[in-house]
Design an enzyme around this catalytic site. Structure first.
Site, PDB file in Angstrom:
ATOM      1  N   GLY A 140     -45.056  -5.967 -10.762  1.00 26.07           N
ATOM      2  CA  GLY A 140     -46.056  -5.033 -10.280  1.00 26.07           C
ATOM      3  C   GLY A 140     -45.377  -3.757  -9.798  1.00 26.07           C
ATOM      4  N   CYS A 141     -46.144  -2.676  -9.737  1.00 23.88           N
ATOM      5  CA  CYS A 141     -45.555  -1.402  -9.312  1.00 23.88           C
ATOM      6  C   CYS A 141     -45.113  -1.446  -7.858  1.00 23.88           C
ATOM      7  CB  CYS A 141     -46.534  -0.252  -9.564  1.00 23.88           C
ATOM      8  SG  CYS A 141     -48.189  -0.491  -8.892  1.00 23.88           S
ATOM      9  N   TYR A 142     -45.953  -1.951  -6.972  1.00 28.28           N
ATOM     10  CA  TYR A 142     -45.578  -2.055  -5.562  1.00 28.28           C
ATOM     11  C   TYR A 142     -44.363  -2.974  -5.368  1.00 28.28           C
ATOM     12  CZ  TYR A 142     -49.982   0.144  -3.912  1.00 28.28           C
ATOM     13  OH  TYR A 142     -51.006   0.998  -3.640  1.00 28.28           O
ATOM     14  N   THR A 174     -41.993  -3.619  -7.367  1.00 21.78           N
ATOM     15  CA  THR A 174     -40.786  -3.014  -7.941  1.00 21.78           C
ATOM     16  C   THR A 174     -40.033  -2.221  -6.887  1.00 21.78           C
ATOM     17  OG1 THR A 174     -41.699  -2.932 -10.184  1.00 21.78           O
ATOM     18  CG2 THR A 174     -39.938  -1.384  -9.671  1.00 21.78           C
TER      19      THR A 174
END
Length: 313
Positions: free
Chosen positions: A114-116, A118
Site C-alpha cells: 500500500g502507499c501508506y 511503503t
C-alpha cells in the site's frame, strides 16, 4: 518478449501502469476493449494467456481473478490490498530487506504494498532490523495522501461539483477508529509486536504523499543519536536507485507534492539532539512508488529486466 495483462486497466492505478509500459519493446500488452473487459470468459482467457498479470481491482474482485488463473506459468502481481498479509504471497517492496528483490524475482505471486505502508516501512523497518527500535516499542505514523489514492469515487468527490458528497475541503483526517486496513500490513512487515497508531489524512492535491514517524530517541533503550538513525537509513538504501536518504535542513519546507509524477521516494531525518527527539519524513507519489511505479518495478524484477525500466526517477 513477455506478455502482460492488466486486469483493471481502466482504473486509476491501471492507467498509471499502462503509461509506464507503453512503448517498451520487450513487453507485449494483452488488452480487452470496453465491450469485452467485463466478460468473464474473455478475462479468463487473457489472464491465462499472459506471462504476467497485474491486478488493479477491488479486493474481492482481485481474489476472484486469482481463482480464475489456472495456467501454472502465469505469474501475478496484485496491486489491491487483498493479499498483503496473506500466506503464500511475496511482499513486493524490493527495498524492504536485503534479500527482498531476490524473493520477488523468484515469486509466482507478488502483492504490491500500500502507499501508506511503503513510507512507514521505508522509515521504520531498517531501524527495527538494526535494533534501534525495539519490536515492542509503541510507534505512531502520521501521513497525508493526494485524493487520487481514494480511487475514482474520491477523485469525483473532490473534482465534480455535480456529484453528491462533493467537497471543497483543503484537508481532512479519517480512519479515526484506528482500524485502517493498512495497519496489519505495516505491523507485519515492520515485524512489530504492536500495531502503530496510524493517523491518515487526505489533502486537496491530486497526487503526492508525505509520511512522518516521530521518534522519542531518549525513550529508546539504546538512546540512538540523530546521526545513528541517519546512518542506519543511509546504509539500508545506499544501493537503491528508487529510495534515497537526503540531508535534512531545518529551514526546509517539505511539500506533499515533492515527488508527485515520479516513482522515487525521498527520506529525511529531522530532529532536536538536545531534546532527544526525531522526525522521520518520507515523500513519494501515492500513484508512483505507492502504486503503479511499484508494480512496474516488481514486474521488471520478476521478468529479469532492468528493475527501473519505465520508471520516472
Amino acid at each position: 518478449m513477455i506478455r502482460v495483462f492488466i486486469d483493471g486497466a481502466a482504473g486509476t492505478t491501471g492507467l498509471e501502469i499502462r503509461e509506464r509500459l507503453a512503448g517498451r519493446k520487450e513487453i507485449e500488452q494483452i488488452t480487452l476493449d470496453d465491450a469485452t473487459r467485463k466478460n468473464s470468459k474473455k478475462r479468463k482467457e487473457a489472464l491465462n494467456a499472459a506471462d504476467f498479470v497485474i491486478l488493479c481491482l477491488p479486493d474481492d474482485a482481485a481474489r476472484e481473478a486469482v481463482e480464475m488463473v489456472t495456467n501454472p506459468a502465469t505469474r501475478i502481481i496484485d496491486a489491491s490490498s487483498a493479499h498483503r498479509v496473506a500466506e503464500g504471497w511475496t511482499y513486493g517492496f524490493a527495498e524492504l530487506e536485503p534479500s527482498q528483490a531476490g524473493a520477488i524475482a523468484g515469486a509466482a505471486r507478488v502483492t504490491n504494498p500500500g502507499c501508506y505502508p511503503t513510507a512507514f516501512l521505508a522509515l521504520v523497518r531498517p531501524l527495527v532490523r538494526a535494533g534501534l527500535i525495539p519490536v515492542d516499542f509503541p510507534l505512531s505514523y502520521n501521513a497525508a495522501s493526494g485524493y487520487s489514492g481514494g480511487g475514482r469515487n474520491m477523485i469525483e468527490e473532490f473534482e465534480d461539483e455535480t456529484k453528491r458528497g462533493h467537497t471543497r475541503t483543503a484537508f481532512r483526517a479519517y480512519g479515526l477508529g484506528l482500524a485502517h486496513k493498512h495497519v496489519p500490513e505495516m505491523q507485519k512487515h515492520a515485524r512489530m509486536e504492536h500495531p502503530p497508531i496510524f493517523l491518515p489524512s487526505v489533502a486537496r492535491t491530486y497526487r503526492g504523499m508525505i509520511g512522518e514517524v516521530p521518534l522519542p530517541l531518549h525513550a529508546l533503550p539504546r538512546k540512538p543519536s540523530l546521526a545513528t538513525i541517519e546512518t542506519a537509513l543511509a546504509d539500508a538504501y545506499k544501493d537503491s536507485a528508487v529510495v534515497k536518504l537526503v540531508p535534512a535542513d531545518d529551514t526546509q519546507l517539505i511539500m506533499i507534492e515533492e515527488n508527485a509524477g515520479t516513482d522515487r521516494m525521498t527520506l529525511r531525518v529531522f530532529g532536536n539532539a538536545e531534546r532527544g527527539q526525531a522526525r522521520l519524513v518520507a515523500t513519494l507519489d501515492n500513484l508512483g512508488k505507492g502504486a503503479g511505479g511499484a508494480a512496474v518495478q516488481n514486474l521488471n524484477i520478476m521478468a529479469g529486466l532492468d528493475p527501473v525500466a519505465g520508471l520516472v526517477l
